[in-house]
Design a protein around this motif. Structure first.
Motif, mmCIF file in Angstrom:
data_model
loop_
_atom_site.group_PDB
_atom_site.id
_atom_site.type_symbol
_atom_site.label_atom_id
_atom_site.label_comp_id
_atom_site.label_asym_id
_atom_site.label_seq_id
_atom_site.Cartn_x
_atom_site.Cartn_y
_atom_site.Cartn_z
ATOM 1 N N ILE A 42 9.235 -12.832 9.890
ATOM 2 C CA ILE A 42 7.702 -12.866 9.829
ATOM 3 C C ILE A 42 6.725 -11.581 10.325
ATOM 4 C CG2 ILE A 42 5.188 -13.086 9.232
ATOM 5 C CD1 ILE A 42 6.701 -16.344 8.891
ATOM 6 N N ALA A 43 7.128 -11.465 11.495
ATOM 7 C CA ALA A 43 6.344 -10.821 11.888
ATOM 8 C C ALA A 43 7.411 -9.296 12.399
ATOM 9 C CB ALA A 43 7.092 -11.507 14.183
ATOM 10 N N CYS A 44 8.553 -9.201 11.914
ATOM 11 C CA CYS A 44 9.048 -7.624 12.269
ATOM 12 C C CYS A 44 8.097 -6.890 10.157
ATOM 13 C CB CYS A 44 10.649 -7.517 11.545
ATOM 14 S SG CYS A 44 11.795 -7.740 12.837
ATOM 15 N N HIS A 45 8.508 -8.117 9.777
ATOM 16 C CA HIS A 45 8.198 -7.468 7.534
ATOM 17 C C HIS A 45 5.968 -7.552 8.082
ATOM 18 C CE1 HIS A 45 11.559 -8.503 6.656
ATOM 19 N NE2 HIS A 45 11.799 -7.418 5.637
ATOM 20 N N GLY A 46 5.742 -7.941 9.209
ATOM 21 C CA GLY A 46 3.808 -7.327 9.357
ATOM 22 C C GLY A 46 4.344 -5.684 9.801
ATOM 23 N N PHE A 47 5.057 -6.098 10.908
ATOM 24 C CA PHE A 47 4.856 -4.444 11.619
ATOM 25 C C PHE A 47 5.656 -3.402 10.188
ATOM 26 C CE2 PHE A 47 6.260 -0.439 14.097
ATOM 27 C CZ PHE A 47 5.572 -0.605 15.299
ATOM 28 N N MET A 48 6.549 -3.944 9.025
ATOM 29 C CA MET A 48 7.132 -3.271 8.431
ATOM 30 C C MET A 48 5.745 -2.526 7.625
ATOM 31 S SD MET A 48 11.105 -4.926 7.641
ATOM 32 C CE MET A 48 12.098 -5.138 8.886
ATOM 33 N N PHE A 49 4.765 -3.574 6.672
ATOM 34 C CA PHE A 49 4.113 -3.470 5.910
ATOM 35 C C PHE A 49 3.300 -2.788 6.504
ATOM 36 C CE2 PHE A 49 -0.285 -4.030 5.133
ATOM 37 C CZ PHE A 49 -0.590 -4.271 3.805
ATOM 38 N N LEU A 50 2.465 -2.309 8.330
ATOM 39 C CA LEU A 50 2.320 -1.702 8.778
ATOM 40 C C LEU A 50 2.306 -0.369 8.294
ATOM 41 C CD1 LEU A 50 0.430 -3.239 11.524
ATOM 42 C CD2 LEU A 50 -0.607 -3.032 9.385
ATOM 43 N N LEU A 51 4.154 0.136 8.511
ATOM 44 C CA LEU A 51 4.204 1.441 8.709
ATOM 45 C C LEU A 51 4.725 1.988 7.037
ATOM 46 C CD1 LEU A 51 8.017 1.014 10.653
ATOM 47 C CD2 LEU A 51 6.071 2.284 11.635
ATOM 48 N N SER A 52 4.420 0.757 6.419
ATOM 49 C CA SER A 52 4.583 1.268 4.769
ATOM 50 C C SER A 52 3.271 1.701 3.737
ATOM 51 C CB SER A 52 5.263 0.521 3.974
ATOM 52 O OG SER A 52 6.631 -0.008 4.356
ATOM 53 N N ILE A 53 2.327 1.183 4.287
ATOM 54 C CA ILE A 53 1.041 1.573 3.370
ATOM 55 C C ILE A 53 0.614 2.823 3.190
ATOM 56 C CG2 ILE A 53 -0.654 0.307 5.921
ATOM 57 C CD1 ILE A 53 -0.233 -1.092 2.419
ATOM 58 N N ALA A 54 0.804 2.947 4.250
ATOM 59 C CA ALA A 54 0.008 4.740 4.593
ATOM 60 C C ALA A 54 0.841 5.521 3.195
ATOM 61 C CB ALA A 54 -0.275 5.595 6.117
ATOM 62 N N PRO A 55 2.280 5.495 3.251
ATOM 63 C CA PRO A 55 2.624 6.650 2.039
ATOM 64 C C PRO A 55 2.982 5.794 1.501
ATOM 65 C CG PRO A 55 4.446 5.680 4.259
ATOM 66 C CD PRO A 55 2.813 5.183 4.553
ATOM 67 N N PHE A 56 2.419 4.209 1.011
ATOM 68 C CA PHE A 56 2.076 4.159 -0.143
ATOM 69 C C PHE A 56 0.753 4.722 -0.932
ATOM 70 C CE2 PHE A 56 0.162 0.790 -2.904
ATOM 71 C CZ PHE A 56 1.001 0.329 -3.712
ATOM 72 N N LEU A 57 -0.648 4.954 -0.242
ATOM 73 C CA LEU A 57 -1.205 5.262 -0.530
ATOM 74 C C LEU A 57 -1.713 6.427 -0.634
ATOM 75 C CD1 LEU A 57 -3.994 3.018 1.988
ATOM 76 C CD2 LEU A 57 -2.982 2.642 -0.389
ATOM 77 N N ILE A 58 -0.718 7.383 0.079
ATOM 78 C CA ILE A 58 -0.713 8.739 0.123
ATOM 79 C C ILE A 58 -0.166 9.435 -1.092
ATOM 80 C CG2 ILE A 58 -0.039 10.415 1.394
ATOM 81 C CD1 ILE A 58 -0.072 9.531 3.823
ATOM 82 N N ASN A 59 1.303 8.549 -1.446
ATOM 83 C CA ASN A 59 2.536 8.788 -2.230
ATOM 84 C C ASN A 59 1.061 8.567 -3.650
ATOM 85 O OD1 ASN A 59 4.764 9.476 -3.077
ATOM 86 N ND2 ASN A 59 4.718 7.522 -3.822
ATOM 87 N N LYS A 60 0.524 7.667 -3.586
ATOM 88 C CA LYS A 60 -0.222 6.856 -4.860
ATOM 89 C C LYS A 60 0.687 6.068 -6.157
ATOM 90 C CE LYS A 60 -3.523 11.023 -5.402
ATOM 91 N NZ LYS A 60 -4.523 11.594 -6.665
ATOM 92 N N SER A 61 1.624 5.653 -4.950
ATOM 93 C CA SER A 61 2.929 4.693 -5.389
ATOM 94 C C SER A 61 1.982 3.436 -6.570
ATOM 95 C CB SER A 61 3.592 3.680 -4.578
ATOM 96 O OG SER A 61 4.195 5.132 -3.526
ATOM 97 N N TRP A 62 0.887 3.432 -6.524
ATOM 98 C CA TRP A 62 0.470 2.256 -6.654
ATOM 99 C C TRP A 62 0.126 2.939 -8.146
ATOM 100 C CZ3 TRP A 62 -3.326 4.776 -8.994
ATOM 101 C CH2 TRP A 62 -4.016 6.196 -7.892
ATOM 102 N N ARG A 63 0.574 3.943 -8.821
ATOM 103 C CA ARG A 63 0.179 4.527 -10.204
ATOM 104 C C ARG A 63 1.242 3.946 -10.869
ATOM 105 N NH1 ARG A 63 2.207 8.190 -7.674
ATOM 106 N NH2 ARG A 63 3.407 9.852 -8.409
ATOM 107 N N TYR A 64 2.781 3.558 -10.205
ATOM 108 C CA TYR A 64 3.924 3.158 -11.401
ATOM 109 C C TYR A 64 3.406 1.589 -11.467
ATOM 110 C CZ TYR A 64 5.807 7.405 -10.478
ATOM 111 O OH TYR A 64 5.429 9.378 -9.907
ATOM 112 N N ALA A 65 2.667 0.971 -11.534
ATOM 113 C CA ALA A 65 2.739 -0.602 -11.963
ATOM 114 C C ALA A 65 2.610 -1.011 -13.122
ATOM 115 C CB ALA A 65 1.014 -1.304 -10.579
ATOM 116 N N ASP A 66 3.681 -1.458 -13.395
ATOM 117 C CA ASP A 66 4.328 -1.840 -14.608
ATOM 118 C C ASP A 66 5.040 -3.389 -15.055
ATOM 119 O OD1 ASP A 66 6.573 -1.028 -15.419
ATOM 120 O OD2 ASP A 66 6.206 1.251 -15.861
ATOM 121 N N ALA A 67 5.497 -3.535 -15.766
ATOM 122 C CA ALA A 67 6.088 -5.009 -16.031
ATOM 123 C C ALA A 67 7.369 -4.756 -15.561
ATOM 124 C CB ALA A 67 6.502 -5.895 -17.551
ATOM 125 N N GLY A 68 8.372 -2.925 -15.953
ATOM 126 C CA GLY A 68 9.354 -3.009 -15.640
ATOM 127 C C GLY A 68 9.923 -2.880 -14.270
#
Length: 296
Positions: A42-68
């Motif tokens: 849990i602790a590791c993935h809390g830090f990994m979340f913090l490392l990943s949220i900025a590139p997720f938003l900058i890359n607009k990765s959310w635009r690929y959200a679909d069932a597949g």
């Protein structure tokens, strides 16, 4: 260096270096801060979340959200989380020097799946490389001591779960390419950021109360472990994308022997058992030879 396979090899080597350092820090984190099992996860993935949220938003990765996307990322995440827990438990029950070399068992499992399920074939050099790497990995682990039944079973579970996760990540990237015509860099960033943003969200409720309550201090203590792991995953996912999942795991097998090379370069004056260490250096040379054989 325009050959994708050579780029894949380079990224894989960087990933192996990061994971070699990660496993050493994991044991240190367990002993120094008392973070083990699900609490460490849990602790590791809390830090990994913090490392990943900025590139997720900058890359607009959310635009690929679909069932597949959600189907394949679920197939990545759940085996991966179980593998992480089992691997941490195996290290806690024995030592990273015993566990890390045995993770080379992923290679024959992935090779068999690739042949019988995915229709891939391997030439004689590649087959010989697989056999050599697994044999050397087993011998390397035996030099650190004899692994008992419990950590061995934990390693077996870890291997199986990592295989399922790796194969699913490849399918995730293929889905992005086929459905959205996403480029390689976009596939890699999207795959990694989806994985760790969602892992952080999934584990968050378990860390806010009860026996696994995780404090900001706990998360901070895993910073080195988490950063090295996320970097290694970026490099290995890039390797999978460029050269396939089996090749990526062939290079990944070097993570344990890279630690030996680092120890020899920087800490050889502190080495006491020179005979055992010379054996480890010979194994390291053999591992590098086997990787070269695979790429021959």
């Amino acid at each position: 260096m325009s050959d994708p396979k050579l780029w894949g090899l380079a990224f894989g080597l960087l990933g192996a270096l990061c994971q070699a350092l990660n496993y050493a820090l994991t044991k240190s984190c367990q002993e120094k801060h008392g973070l083990r099992g699900i609490h460490l996860l849990i602790a590791c993935h809390g830090f990994m979340f913090l490392l990943s949220i900025a590139p997720f938003l900058i890359n607009k990765s959310w635009r690929y959200a679909d069932a597949g996307v959600f189907m394949w990322i679920a197939a990545v995440i759940f085996p991966y989380l179980l593998a992480q827990y089992l691997c941490n438990a195996a290290i806690a029950a024995s030592d990273s020097s015993l566990v890390s070399p045995l993770l080379t068992l992923k290679i024959p499992v992935l090779a068999l799946i690739s042949v019988f399920v995915l229709g891939q074939s391997f030439n004689a050099f590649q087959t010989a490389a697989v056999v050599l790497i697994v044999s050397l990995g087993w011998y390397f682990s035996s030099l650190a001591g004899r692994i008992s039944l419990k950590p061995m079973l934990l390693v077996a579970g870890t291997v199986l779960c990592y295989c399922l996760s790796d194969l699913s990540m490849v399918q995730f990237m293929k889905h992005l390419a086929a459905t959205y015509n996403a480029g390689r860099a976009d596939q890699i960033i999207t795959g990694v950021t989806y994985e760790y943003v969602l892992c952080g969200l999934i584990l968050f409720p378990f860390g806010i109360a009860g026996k696994w309550r995780t404090t900001p201090s706990d998360i901070w203590h895993t910073g080195g472990v988490a950063t090295l792991w996320v970097l290694s995953v970026y490099f290995f996912v890039a390797c999978f994308n460029l050269d396939g999942v089996v090749a990526g795991n062939i290079v990944q097998s070097l993570r344990s022997v890279i630690g030996v090379v680092i120890a020899y370069v920087f800490y050889r004056k502190y080495i006491r058992d020179h005979a055992s260490f010379r054996k480890k250096l010979m194994i390291a040379a053999g591992m590098f030879f086997a990787v070269g054989l695979y790429y021959a």
